[in-house]
Design an enzyme around this catalytic site. Sequence first.
Site, short mmCIF file in Angstrom:
data_model
loop_
_atom_site.label_atom_id
_atom_site.label_comp_id
_atom_site.label_asym_id
_atom_site.label_seq_id
_atom_site.Cartn_x
_atom_site.Cartn_y
_atom_site.Cartn_z
N SER A 197 -4.54 -3.77 12.91
CA SER A 197 -4.67 -2.33 12.65
C SER A 197 -5.84 -2.02 11.71
CB SER A 197 -3.37 -1.78 12.06
OG SER A 197 -3.12 -2.36 10.79
N THR B 140 -6.95 -5.03 6.40
CA THR B 140 -7.83 -5.80 5.52
C THR B 140 -9.22 -5.17 5.48
OG1 THR B 140 -6.59 -7.82 5.93
CG2 THR B 140 -8.80 -8.09 5.06
N GLU C 30 -2.17 -9.35 2.31
CA GLU C 30 -0.98 -9.98 2.91
C GLU C 30 0.22 -9.88 1.95
OE1 GLU C 30 -0.98 -10.87 5.95
OE2 GLU C 30 -3.07 -11.32 6.47
N CYS D 135 -0.93 0.33 26.88
CA CYS D 135 -1.19 1.68 27.37
C CYS D 135 -2.28 2.43 26.60
CB CYS D 135 0.09 2.51 27.35
SG CYS D 135 0.59 3.01 25.69
#
Length: 197
Positions: free
Chosen positions: A26, A29, A95, A154
């Site tokens: 996404s 980072t 993280e 999609c």
Amino acid sequence: MYFFESNICTGHQRGSIEVICGSMFSGKTEELLRRLKRAKIAKQKVEIFKPCIDTRYSETEVVSHDNNAIISTPVESSQNILLMAGDVDVIGIDEAQFFDSGITDVCNTLAEQGYRVIVAGLDMDFRGNPFGPMPALMAIADDVTKEHAVCVRCGAPAYISHRTVAGEKQVLLGETDKYEPICRCCYSKEKQKGKKD
Ligand code: ZN
């Protein structure tokens, strides 16, 4: 103006906690690095910490998926961040979902001491459950940004890192070979399929 942009030049005067969360792929980072680079341009000292568990690429660097690297320090536990924070203005934590629950106290303490703390981590595990200390970090943050990958099925904004290999363990490090970002609708179809099998 975003909260974190207005806060960029206050240095040690005003501490804060920003959380950047989202699924794998996404750009969490990348966003963390973008903010840290802006802070560096503003002549602020920057340091990144990450849990020792994340050794996918390098022991000493946070490397994002576009190879946009900043040097960082792997630490065994959240307490180490307090001990090692030192004379910096902005602390990045990557993280964060892999840290122990003490990370929330550590972030609060650092913010109270005047540090700008920017935390990046996975909001959910592959089953859609909140991941480790992330929900608590989002609650105590001054600002929360949720990033979205693109659904590989999609093209809609993805919301979950769906695991493409078998296994129930929450922590399974890997990249495109083990996870794919998919949207809620496609994930729901996937779950229905799973029930039929
Ligand atoms: Zn989809």
